[in-house]
Design an enzyme around this catalytic site. Structure first.
Site, PDB file in Angstrom:
ATOM      1  CG  ASP A  41      -2.041   0.889   1.078  1.00  0.00           C
ATOM      2  OD1 ASP A  41      -1.871   2.814   0.512  1.00  0.00           O
ATOM      3  OD2 ASP A  41      -2.107   1.240   2.224  1.00  0.00           O
ATOM      4  CB  SER A  90      -1.480  13.798 -15.568  1.00  0.00           C
ATOM      5  OG  SER A  90      -2.247  13.961 -16.634  1.00  0.00           O
ATOM      6  CE1 TYR A 141      -5.170  11.800 -12.076  1.00  0.00           C
ATOM      7  CE2 TYR A 141      -5.529  13.369 -14.082  1.00  0.00           C
ATOM      8  CZ  TYR A 141      -4.253  12.316 -13.320  1.00  0.00           C
ATOM      9  OH  TYR A 141      -3.629  11.215 -13.549  1.00  0.00           O
ATOM     10  CE  LYS A 149      -1.167  11.535 -11.582  1.00  0.00           C
ATOM     11  NZ  LYS A 149      -0.073  11.261 -11.306  1.00  0.00           N
TER      12      LYS A 149
END
Length: 250
Positions: free
Chosen positions: A61, A141, A154, A158
């Site tokens: 994890d 990203s 998100y 990133k």
């Protein structure tokens, strides 16, 4: 390309882009420790028997410090090879209107996508220093430079990956550790193939992406494998956008 040897740790290595990275690295001659919550191997059918033996899976994890430390401590004995690289690929994507997006979800995205990059890099650091010449590749990203509705968490996570990459590159260069950030655009994988092939989204992407549509997971996997084979120590701290030109197109 020069001959390479050693072990690379890939987080989120069982599926999607991580699976492609893992198999491409093994095909290039590296040993690969695939870390994931499931502890499953990626699909190895495209590899010969020798390359398949160079890939092993481990449950981990990447948001839990104890789990990460335990997994990384076990890797050097997995193949009896020095740890020469780390690919921070694991991540999640949660979205929703910024005005009502739950802070708990925001923190979950930041922890999984960004904090884990630093956590895993810290765990790998002593092993990478020992090798004398090593590489960390972070998977960011192209959203890191865009404003995308419903994607504050998100995009922020990133962008943080890019910032962490630059800071580690500067701090760890004298230890022989290079750090690069790969920022993919829309990439088709086994996890999103059905969604990307929906009629409306497919038409949008063909129009919006100068290259004519989404990339493939192998595009990222091959690039990562190539970076591990490139000689030299001077390419570090950069973000490499692999988005078919979408992020720069008007």
């Amino acid at each position: 390309m020069p001959e390479i040897n050693g072990t690379v740790i890939v987080t989120g290595g069982s599926r999607g882009i991580g699976a492609s990275i893992s198999t491409e690295l093994a095909g290039a001659g590296l040993h690969v420790a695939c870390l994931s919550r499931s502890g499953e191997l990626p699909d190895l059918q495209g590899l010969d028997e020798a390359a398949q033996r160079r890939v092993r899976a481990m449950r981990c994890d990447i948001t839990d410090a104890d789990s990460v430390q335990a997994a990384f401590a076990a890797v050097p004995e997995m193949f009896g090879k020095p740890v020469v690289g780390l690919v921070n690929n694991a991540g999640i994507h949660l979205q929703g209107a910024s005005a009502t997006f739950p802070i708990a979800d925001f923190e979950r995205v930041m922890t999984t996508n960004a904090t884990s990059v630093l956590l895993a890099s810290q765990a790998a650091y002593p092993y990478l220093c020992e090798s004398g010449s090593s590489l960390i590749v972070n998977i960011g990203s192209f959203y890191d430079k865009l404003g995308v509705k419903g994607n504050a968490a998100y995009c922020a996570s990133k962008a943080a990956v890019g910032a962490i990459s630059r800071c580690l590159a500067v701090e760890w260069a004298r230890n022989g550790i290079r750090v690069l950030n790969i920022a993919p655009g829309y990439i088709e994988t086994d996890l999103n193939r059905e969604e990307l092939n929906g009629e409306a989204l497919q038409a949008f992407l063909k129009k919006r992406i100068p290259a004519g549509g989404p990339g493939q997971a192998a595009d990222i996997g091959r690039l990562v494998a190539m970076l591990f084979q490139l000689p030299g120590r001077f390419l570090t701290g950069e973000t490499l956008y692999v988005d078919g030109g979408q992020g720069m197109a008007l």
